[in-house]
Write a protein that holds these residues in place. Structure first.
Motif, PDB file in Angstrom:
ATOM      1  N   ARG A  28       0.665  -1.324  -0.032  1.00  0.00           N
ATOM      2  CA  ARG A  28       0.018   0.017   0.067  1.00  0.00           C
ATOM      3  C   ARG A  28       0.794   1.246   0.159  1.00  0.00           C
ATOM      4  O   ARG A  28       2.089   1.085   0.513  1.00  0.00           O
ATOM      5  N   PRO A  29       0.529   2.373  -0.454  1.00  0.00           N
ATOM      6  CA  PRO A  29       1.221   3.652  -0.434  1.00  0.00           C
ATOM      7  C   PRO A  29       1.697   3.763   1.256  1.00  0.00           C
ATOM      8  O   PRO A  29       0.859   3.707   2.056  1.00  0.00           O
ATOM      9  N   GLY A  30       2.791   4.266   1.063  1.00  0.00           N
ATOM     10  CA  GLY A  30       3.415   4.383   2.246  1.00  0.00           C
ATOM     11  C   GLY A  30       4.309   3.219   2.827  1.00  0.00           C
ATOM     12  O   GLY A  30       4.937   3.390   3.979  1.00  0.00           O
ATOM     13  N   GLY A  31       3.938   2.225   2.284  1.00  0.00           N
ATOM     14  CA  GLY A  31       4.782   0.992   2.558  1.00  0.00           C
ATOM     15  C   GLY A  31       6.242   1.124   2.134  1.00  0.00           C
ATOM     16  O   GLY A  31       6.752   1.653   1.517  1.00  0.00           O
ATOM     17  N   SER A  32       6.965  -0.162   2.527  1.00  0.00           N
ATOM     18  CA  SER A  32       8.339  -0.537   2.244  1.00  0.00           C
ATOM     19  C   SER A  32       8.767  -1.805   1.574  1.00  0.00           C
ATOM     20  O   SER A  32       7.861  -2.629   1.873  1.00  0.00           O
ATOM     21  N   LEU A  33       9.528  -1.786   0.889  1.00  0.00           N
ATOM     22  CA  LEU A  33       9.903  -2.981   0.251  1.00  0.00           C
ATOM     23  C   LEU A  33      11.728  -2.947   0.146  1.00  0.00           C
ATOM     24  O   LEU A  33      12.071  -1.892  -0.053  1.00  0.00           O
ATOM     25  N   ARG A  34      12.301  -4.163   0.256  1.00  0.00           N
ATOM     26  CA  ARG A  34      13.649  -4.224   0.048  1.00  0.00           C
ATOM     27  C   ARG A  34      14.113  -4.927  -1.085  1.00  0.00           C
ATOM     28  O   ARG A  34      13.913  -6.449  -0.844  1.00  0.00           O
ATOM     29  N   LEU A  35      14.621  -4.600  -2.259  1.00  0.00           N
ATOM     30  CA  LEU A  35      15.080  -5.282  -3.243  1.00  0.00           C
ATOM     31  C   LEU A  35      16.457  -5.612  -3.200  1.00  0.00           C
ATOM     32  O   LEU A  35      17.323  -5.053  -2.563  1.00  0.00           O
ATOM     33  N   SER A  36      16.616  -6.930  -3.553  1.00  0.00           N
ATOM     34  CA  SER A  36      18.031  -7.311  -3.691  1.00  0.00           C
ATOM     35  C   SER A  36      18.368  -7.828  -5.054  1.00  0.00           C
ATOM     36  O   SER A  36      17.677  -8.218  -5.822  1.00  0.00           O
ATOM     37  N   CYS A  37      19.775  -7.648  -5.276  1.00  0.00           N
ATOM     38  CA  CYS A  37      20.294  -8.046  -6.639  1.00  0.00           C
ATOM     39  C   CYS A  37      21.631  -8.965  -6.433  1.00  0.00           C
ATOM     40  O   CYS A  37      22.662  -8.238  -5.690  1.00  0.00           O
ATOM     41  N   ALA A  38      21.791 -10.099  -7.052  1.00  0.00           N
ATOM     42  CA  ALA A  38      22.884 -10.797  -6.868  1.00  0.00           C
ATOM     43  C   ALA A  38      23.115 -11.666  -7.933  1.00  0.00           C
ATOM     44  O   ALA A  38      22.388 -11.793  -8.602  1.00  0.00           O
ATOM     45  N   PRO A  39      24.356 -11.938  -8.108  1.00  0.00           N
ATOM     46  CA  PRO A  39      24.690 -12.840  -9.315  1.00  0.00           C
ATOM     47  C   PRO A  39      24.096 -14.244  -9.396  1.00  0.00           C
ATOM     48  O   PRO A  39      24.048 -14.805  -8.134  1.00  0.00           O
ATOM     49  N   SER A  40      23.972 -14.894 -10.587  1.00  0.00           N
ATOM     50  CA  SER A  40      23.486 -16.136 -10.515  1.00  0.00           C
ATOM     51  C   SER A  40      24.419 -16.982 -10.444  1.00  0.00           C
ATOM     52  O   SER A  40      24.255 -18.448 -10.174  1.00  0.00           O
ATOM     53  N   GLY A  41      25.694 -16.792 -10.720  1.00  0.00           N
ATOM     54  CA  GLY A  41      27.022 -17.753 -10.443  1.00  0.00           C
ATOM     55  C   GLY A  41      28.063 -17.217  -9.696  1.00  0.00           C
ATOM     56  O   GLY A  41      27.952 -16.091  -9.012  1.00  0.00           O
ATOM     57  N   SER A  42      29.228 -17.984  -9.484  1.00  0.00           N
ATOM     58  CA  SER A  42      29.926 -17.396  -8.555  1.00  0.00           C
ATOM     59  C   SER A  42      30.997 -16.199  -9.273  1.00  0.00           C
ATOM     60  O   SER A  42      31.525 -16.621 -10.538  1.00  0.00           O
ATOM     61  N   ILE A  43      31.040 -15.084  -8.684  1.00  0.00           N
ATOM     62  CA  ILE A  43      32.132 -14.293  -9.205  1.00  0.00           C
ATOM     63  C   ILE A  43      32.802 -13.623  -8.303  1.00  0.00           C
ATOM     64  O   ILE A  43      32.643 -14.083  -7.101  1.00  0.00           O
ATOM     65  N   PHE A  44      33.848 -12.820  -8.751  1.00  0.00           N
ATOM     66  CA  PHE A  44      35.116 -12.138  -7.754  1.00  0.00           C
ATOM     67  C   PHE A  44      34.488 -10.848  -7.374  1.00  0.00           C
ATOM     68  O   PHE A  44      34.587 -10.784  -5.956  1.00  0.00           O
ATOM     69  N   SER A  45      33.941 -10.136  -7.988  1.00  0.00           N
ATOM     70  CA  SER A  45      33.395  -8.728  -7.548  1.00  0.00           C
ATOM     71  C   SER A  45      32.605  -8.140  -8.644  1.00  0.00           C
ATOM     72  O   SER A  45      32.619  -8.575  -9.829  1.00  0.00           O
ATOM     73  N   ILE A  46      31.916  -7.035  -8.163  1.00  0.00           N
ATOM     74  CA  ILE A  46      31.297  -6.422  -9.340  1.00  0.00           C
ATOM     75  C   ILE A  46      31.494  -4.891  -9.193  1.00  0.00           C
ATOM     76  O   ILE A  46      31.760  -4.529  -8.012  1.00  0.00           O
ATOM     77  N   ASN A  47      31.500  -4.045 -10.326  1.00  0.00           N
ATOM     78  CA  ASN A  47      31.842  -2.832 -10.411  1.00  0.00           C
ATOM     79  C   ASN A  47      30.508  -2.142  -9.934  1.00  0.00           C
ATOM     80  O   ASN A  47      30.035  -2.126  -8.879  1.00  0.00           O
ATOM     81  N   THR A  48      30.098  -0.985 -10.771  1.00  0.00           N
ATOM     82  CA  THR A  48      29.106  -0.320 -10.468  1.00  0.00           C
ATOM     83  C   THR A  48      27.818  -0.992 -10.792  1.00  0.00           C
ATOM     84  O   THR A  48      27.569  -1.816 -11.840  1.00  0.00           O
TER      85      THR A  48
END
Length: 122
Positions: A13-33
């Motif tokens: 509902r308006p005024g509510g909150s959510l937290r989105l996550s973004c992660a790689p599907s496989g093993s990686i060393f690091s991510i830039n921007t």
């Protein structure tokens, strides 16, 4: 190619909150921007926020003060905390990495996820 996976979307509902996550599907060393985009039906994709490898952040004006982007480099995961959500925030949210380094030493460019739906409605 390594893909990114978004999660955490839903209906609130308006005024509510959510937290989105973004992660790689496989093993990686690091991510830039990492960038969070959103696209509403019939509208152009727009950049919501980004975070650099060093932690520098930037936001579009309409979400400043309500959204916070952060990253956990140990988990190679980026988050988008969204508070005080409004109906106009309704969209598919997608994350994008300009480049990332895999554990086998290769570099991949312009990686995208499939998106997660955020719906804000009373």
């Amino acid at each position: 190619q390594v893909q990114l996976v978004e999660s955490g979307g839903g209906s609130v509902r308006p005024g509510g909150s959510l937290r989105l996550s973004c992660a790689p599907s496989g093993s990686i060393f690091s991510i830039n921007t990492v960038n969070w985009y959103r696209q509403a039906p019939g509208k152009q994709r727009e950049l919501v926020a980004f975070i650099t490898s060093g932690g520098t952040t930037n936001y579009r004006d309409s979400v400043k003060g309500r959204f916070t982007i952060s990253r956990d480099n140990a988990k190679n995961t980026v988050y988008l905390q969204m508070n005080s959500l409004k109906p106009e925030d309704t969209a598919v949210y997608l994350c994008n990495a300009d480049l990332l380094w895999t554990v086998v030493g290769t570099v991949e460019y312009d990686c995208w996820g499939q998106g997660t739906q955020v719906t804000v409605s009373s």
